[in-house]
Write an enzyme that holds these catalytic residues in place. Sequence first.
Site, PDB file in Angstrom:
ATOM      1  N   GLY A 292       0.839  -1.200   0.000  1.00 27.50           N
ATOM      2  CA  GLY A 292       0.000   0.000   0.000  1.00 27.50           C
ATOM      3  C   GLY A 292       0.866   1.238   0.000  1.00 27.50           C
ATOM      4  N   PRO A 293       0.252   2.430  -0.009  1.00 26.87           N
ATOM      5  CA  PRO A 293       1.013   3.690  -0.055  1.00 26.87           C
ATOM      6  C   PRO A 293       1.885   3.865   1.188  1.00 26.87           C
ATOM      7  CG  PRO A 293      -1.340   4.033  -0.475  1.00 26.87           C
ATOM      8  CD  PRO A 293      -1.193   2.647   0.029  1.00 26.87           C
ATOM      9  N   PRO A 294       2.851   4.768   1.136  1.00 24.61           N
ATOM     10  CA  PRO A 294       3.700   5.032   2.315  1.00 24.61           C
ATOM     11  C   PRO A 294       2.896   5.596   3.476  1.00 24.61           C
ATOM     12  CG  PRO A 294       4.664   5.977   0.314  1.00 24.61           C
ATOM     13  CD  PRO A 294       3.280   5.551  -0.040  1.00 24.61           C
ATOM     14  N   GLY A 295       3.297   5.210   4.690  1.00 17.84           N
ATOM     15  CA  GLY A 295       2.718   5.813   5.888  1.00 17.84           C
ATOM     16  C   GLY A 295       1.386   5.268   6.328  1.00 17.84           C
TER      17      GLY A 295
ATOM     18  N   GLY B 281       0.920   2.214   7.676  1.00 21.19           N
ATOM     19  CA  GLY B 281       1.058   1.336   8.842  1.00 21.19           C
ATOM     20  C   GLY B 281       1.487  -0.080   8.527  1.00 21.19           C
ATOM     21  N   LYS B 282       2.200  -0.285   7.429  1.00 18.76           N
ATOM     22  CA  LYS B 282       2.626  -1.650   7.059  1.00 18.76           C
ATOM     23  C   LYS B 282       3.655  -2.195   8.059  1.00 18.76           C
ATOM     24  CE  LYS B 282       3.961  -0.313   2.932  1.00 18.76           C
ATOM     25  NZ  LYS B 282       3.581   1.098   2.992  1.00 18.76           N
ATOM     26  N   THR B 283       4.712  -1.430   8.290  1.00 21.18           N
ATOM     27  CA  THR B 283       5.741  -1.868   9.244  1.00 21.18           C
ATOM     28  C   THR B 283       5.187  -1.881  10.672  1.00 21.18           C
ATOM     29  OG1 THR B 283       7.386  -0.850   7.804  1.00 21.18           O
ATOM     30  CG2 THR B 283       8.101  -1.467  10.005  1.00 21.18           C
TER      31      THR B 283
ATOM     32  N   SER C 257      -7.508   3.501 -16.923  1.00 20.93           N
ATOM     33  CA  SER C 257      -8.752   3.818 -16.211  1.00 20.93           C
ATOM     34  C   SER C 257      -9.286   5.214 -16.504  1.00 20.93           C
ATOM     35  CB  SER C 257      -8.559   3.642 -14.698  1.00 20.93           C
ATOM     36  OG  SER C 257      -7.554   4.493 -14.222  1.00 20.93           O
TER      37      SER C 257
ATOM     38  N   LYS D 218      -9.532   6.129  -5.082  1.00 20.37           N
ATOM     39  CA  LYS D 218     -10.152   7.078  -6.008  1.00 20.37           C
ATOM     40  C   LYS D 218     -11.423   7.693  -5.410  1.00 20.37           C
ATOM     41  CE  LYS D 218      -8.307   4.754 -10.110  1.00 20.37           C
ATOM     42  NZ  LYS D 218      -8.608   3.940 -11.296  1.00 20.37           N
TER      43      LYS D 218
END
Length: 822
Positions: free
Chosen positions: A371-374, A376-378, A717, A760
Amino acid sequence: MTEIEQENTQQSDFPTELPILIEDNIFLYPFMIVPIFVHDEANIKAIHYAMENGEKIFITTSKSGSEESRSMGSFYHAGVIGNIMRKVSLPDGRVKLLFQGLARGRILEFRGENPLVGIIDILPARNGDPHRIEAILSVLKDNLKTLANFNQSFPADLLRTIEENQDPHRIIDLISSTIKLKKDQAYKIFVEEEAEERLLLLVDYIIEEIEALKLQREIKHKVHNKMEQINKEYFLKEQLKQIQKELGVDVQRDEEIEEYRKKLESIKENVSKEAYKEIKKQIDRLSRMHPDSSDANVLHNYVEWMLEIPFGKASTKKLSIKEVGKQLNSDHFSLEKPKERIVEYFAVRELLNQRGKNQKDSKGTILCFYGPPGVGKTSLANSIATALKRPLVRIALGGLEDVNELRGHRRTYVGAMPGRIVQGLIDAKEMNPVMVLDEIDKVGRSYRGDPTSVLLEILDPEQNSEFRDYYANFNIDLSQIIFIATANDVGSIPAPLRDRMEFIEVSSYTPQEKFEIAKKYLIPQELKKHGLLASEVSIQPTALKEIIEKYTREAGVRNLRRRISQIMRKSAKILLDEGESTKITLTPKLLPTFLDKIVFEIDEADKKDTVGVVNGLAWTSVGGDVLKIEALKIKGKGGLQLTGSLGDVMKESAKIALSVVKGLIDEGILQTPKAPHSQKMIEKIQKQNEVALEEIYNFYDLHLHVPEGATPKDGPSAGIAMASVIASILADLPIRQNVAMTGEVTLRGKVLAIGGLKEKLIAAHKAGVKKVLIPKKNFERDLKDIPKEVCDALEIIPVTQISEVFKEVLVTPKQIHSKGKK
């Protein structure tokens, strides 16, 4: 019968009825006078019976040595007939007998059970050929002398007694009672009638005993020699140390190598044979090298690294999905689907643990948060490690090009080191940490190799139990590690590597979710980090919403945290300048004094309907965006010009959109104004092109532009948005500016599904759009994943054909006229 038997017992008295006493531990012989202690109730009754009926009793031995069973088959049916010379009752309930053995006997039949009584007969004793008996006795005596040499506790007067005795049966009984025989061996000799057979059995048993004693002596001798050698070496080493000390030689290195050996031995049972052999080999090499040589330094580093690997050490915390779920909910707001999938993943592992199955049998998948940065993946991986009470190891893969960074350098290279995986285990100090492979989509490839090929082995449950590190030069088991990968763009990960992972999307946050995250997590954390109290600094909800909407541009909350941190730093300075009694309340009016310039994340949608401008929806690496697509017609011959750093796929979409619109105009579905040229111009063009030019699209060149030209854009798209803006400019019809759209269009005008719908729609919601057109397949499939607040704020319309899009987005003349009247 023997001579003693004839003296003490008249054969005419037997068979006779006698009570039977069962002894548990010892075999009795006819010549014995021994004390016997009896506490078993059945035996005591047998003694009373004997005292009342002539004082004779028959004593045999139990087979198992246990009093619990007194069945007919639990004791031997041969024993000693004898007299009770004396009987004494003891205070503790036991009875003490002084028993005199008279003759060997055997049980013919049983007559009573309580007490146990049987018909007893004398056991015959036949001597046989005296010459053979004499020869065997000679062999027996020689073996007894040999046995006496090995066995220090052998009675010294036994040989003399044997020499003086002429009865072979008495000699056999004397020897049997003296040497250590097993019960079955003693019984076999005891029950035999022939003297020759009894002697041969006894000789065999004595020879066995001699061989056993020889082996014991040999082992003791070897142990003694070994102990002497060890003591000798110890004294020599101590002397050598003292000599070296006197000479001023440094003995620290020898002590260090000895310490290495001890440490290796302490982990021997947890290390594979291959690893133990390799480390021991290098320690031995190091001990033989001169300390100042370059190779000695390399080996010293190697041994230090290898002995730091935590072989056999692992977290023993019992896995509980309740604790995992609780920790995830405690640390993260929203993200319901990722949290649910993580709990499912660990539910499988917990079930395997409960049912005692090996987790290797499950071939578990490797989770990858993307997903995008920031977003909460880590942070999700941190929560997993906290819940499992395991150390967290983070390996940043961004820009990694050298395959040896993961695999380890061969020791022939200068500055060789173990790979990052092995270093991670050393840092964790356990063999089962949670290992985060960060930015796995940004792994590079160069002349140094392809790191993704090593990741294939590391992340494959079939292979990672025998991962080969080049520096270590032996296999290391990585199967206990919980690997979690993170990525921004799944498409950048090579296909074979993608195949080994299960992807969990961690998508953008809505403004309301950001507000809750900031209020519950970010603000309290930043207050603590900056040494501030909640009573000293507060941010009003309206100010917090304005920070989210106007001061950050992101899908996650990383920049939002930075803005809050910036506010806390300035607040700390104000408190120091004005005194700690000052209370700071941040309102929207005060924001410009605490933060820098405003950054608009998404432009607000225009309120006035406009010809040639449409709101498209796009997915970017930092979330969704509203993409305004502009079109302009210029007198020409039907050409198409595209600008705005468009990719190949997007250029193709524009060409398809133009063809679709042309087809609708040709079919009369889309009405356009008449051609603007004079008849003379039309005839001239017709003559040049030799075709009929009646439709308006042949009299204009179209220019399509997507603003923010410095930013690359690609993807299919924007198809329906491009078709709408082309139709608007050719039909001269305004486009509703409160409508946004996304969808791929085919040459036949069908609207196909797209990706990134959540981002989107969130972007459309932030831009103040009221209506959104999306492909019908996305409407049916993905709408359940959209946050409720976004769905409630937008009118979402599914479309399947481009004509449906035009009906919703183009303002017809009738509608314009009706608006004017109003």
